[in-house]
Design an enzyme around this catalytic site. Structure first.
Site, PDB file in Angstrom:
ATOM      1  N   THR A  28      18.078  76.811  85.024  1.00 64.46           N
ATOM      2  CA  THR A  28      18.018  75.840  83.933  1.00 64.46           C
ATOM      3  C   THR A  28      17.943  74.450  84.535  1.00 64.46           C
ATOM      4  OG1 THR A  28      19.373  77.278  82.529  1.00 64.46           O
ATOM      5  CG2 THR A  28      19.139  74.995  81.849  1.00 64.46           C
ATOM      6  N   ASP A 142      27.353  85.209  71.996  1.00 70.21           N
ATOM      7  CA  ASP A 142      27.954  84.644  73.208  1.00 70.21           C
ATOM      8  C   ASP A 142      28.570  83.281  72.917  1.00 70.21           C
ATOM      9  OD1 ASP A 142      28.741  84.729  75.842  1.00 70.21           O
ATOM     10  OD2 ASP A 142      26.854  83.912  76.619  1.00 70.21           O
TER      11      ASP A 142
END
Length: 454
Positions: A28, A142
């Site tokens: 990321t 999540d």
């Protein structure tokens, strides 16, 4: 690999600023869109030697989900493309939210207050209501501190909360939400998710575990457990209603847990308590149950009459009962008279004092726990000191006062007086907190009505 090389590997349009995270096959980065100048987040999935097809399925599902969503507290989809240079990979571009994750706050050992957690919970529940009402429902799967970004403001409020990282997202298109891909984070996952099942109640467990982690600065996996339930009540200074609500969210059994974010929001804002451990229906709130914000005149009236009636009345009653021990009959009447001479003026002053504290420092109510502690402590100190002065003045009119008389005729009555005024103070605090809770419920009612109209 340098930032420059990484930028060349993606696309010339996006200039990589820095790497934010990396794990097997995934990366990321924070980049700048050279066409618009805005900062973006780019998630990369590499087709490396450890690549598995489930990773690609989740990656594509995240892209498709973000493309279909439009919510101000969820990152917006910008682009999706393949990168051919070097190792082949896919890239998902989404808007960048400039703030800190709640995980970063936990790392600094910051403890969030009950009211701050209330605000965080309300915002996240409204996001979950939006997600779960999609067709088919979108389950995040999540929810944890690292996937929640907080953008603070200069005001007293907690700030704006964003839910990010939809890499584990699932839609309930399949029967009973069954999936062969088990994702999530240990400690924040409910038991059913380990078996591949996920429902709206599964996200509520993650929310509850997240709030408990923020309250204790401890990850749920490191908290003690009993029968798979998180044991946290002894570690926090929250109201019993909020503790029960958190326990309700984190019930190991999905059947005993709150079922929907709308039900959880109602229970939070209205003080709804579970009766038999199950709660599935939404009971709309009538306008008659909604309270208007209290003004200063009402505040002073409520505090003074409660302090006089409850506090002063109990001082008078207990003084009569106390002197009955020494001289039944006439002593009871005399004790009640002496108690009234102290209790009524003390009740008036105690009520005015609490009203001033409330109006100056807790208007509106931001921290219920601190308010309760301040009021109770102030009332106890003031009442005890006033009673000691009063009873000592009566006793010192007589000569040859011994220690026993000083103890039983001054110290003990003063402590009893403080306990009586404590009852009045708790009544005032409960009134103000309940009014505050009903005002919160009005926000829920307005939100619920808006949802119904849509």
């Amino acid at each position: 690999m340098t930032d420059k090389q990484m930028g060349e590997q993606i696309l010339q349009r996006y200039e990589v600023q820095k790497q934010l995270g990396k794990k097997a096959g995934r990366k990321t980065v924070l980049a700048r869109d050279s066409q618009t100048g805005q900062m973006v987040i780019i998630k990369l999935l590499s087709f490396s030697s450890d690549f598995v097809w489930d990773d690609l399925k989740l990656f594509e599902r995240e892209a498709e989900t973000l493309k279909s969503l439009a919510h101000p507290a969820i990152p917006s989809y910008i682009d999706y493309f393949e990168v051919e240079e070097g190792s082949r990979s896919c890239a998902l571009v989404q808007t960048y939210i400039e703030g800190q994750s709640l995980e970063q706050y936990m790392q600094t050992k910051r403890l969030f207050t009950e009211d701050e957690l209330h605000d965080i919970a309300e915002q996240l529940l409204q996001i979950l209501i939006y997600l779960h009402e999609q067709h088919p429902p979108v389950i995040h799967r999540d929810i944890k501190p690292s996937n929640i970004v907080l953008v603070e403001n200069s005001k007293d409020e907690i700030g704006k909360v964003y839910l990010v990282d939809f890499g584990s997202v699932q839609t309930l298109a399949s029967k009973a939400g069954k999936t062969v891909t088990v994702v999530g984070t240990y400690g924040y996952m409910p038991p059913e998710q380990f078996g591949g099942y996920a429902t709206p109640a599964s996200d509520l467990y993650g929310l509850g575990a997240t709030l408990i982690a923020l309250a204790t600065a401890t990850h749920p996996a490191d908290l003690p457990q009993k029968d798979m339930r998180l044991e946290f009540a002894e570690l926090v200074n929250f109201t019993p209603a909020f503790i029960e609500w958190l326990e309700w969210l984190t019930e190991p059994s999905a059947d005993k847990r709150l079922k929907t974010p709308m039900a959880a929001l109602q229970a939070l804002l209205t003080g709804q308590m579970r009766s038999d451990g199950d709660y599935t229906a939404i009971d709309t709130i009538s306008h008659s149950a909604i309270a208007q914000p209290i003004n200063s005149t009402q505040l002073f009236w409520e505090t003074v009459w409660r302090s006089v009636v409850y506090g002063g009345g109990m001082v008078t009653l207990t003084a009569g009962l106390y002197t009955t021990i020494w001289a039944p009959g006439i002593g009871t009447i005399f004790g009640g008279y002496v108690g009234a001479l102290l209790g009524i003026p003390l009740g008036i002053v105690n009520g005015i004092l609490i009203a001033l504290i409330t109006r100056l420092f807790f208007f509106p109510l931001k921290n219920a726990y601190l308010y309760r502690r301040v009021v109770n402590m102030t009332s106890a100190i003031f009442s005890t000191a006033s009673a000691l002065y009063y009873f000592k003045a009566l006793l010192y009119n007589h000569a040859n006062v011994n220690i026993q008389e000083l103890l039983f005729l001054t110290v003990a009555p003063s402590l009893i007086t403080a306990l009586c005024m404590g009852v009045a103070s708790r009544s005032i605090v409960n009134f103000y907190e309940n009014r505050h809770r009903k005002i919160r419920s009005q926000r829920f009612y307005s939100y619920f009505q808006a949802q119904e109209e849509e």
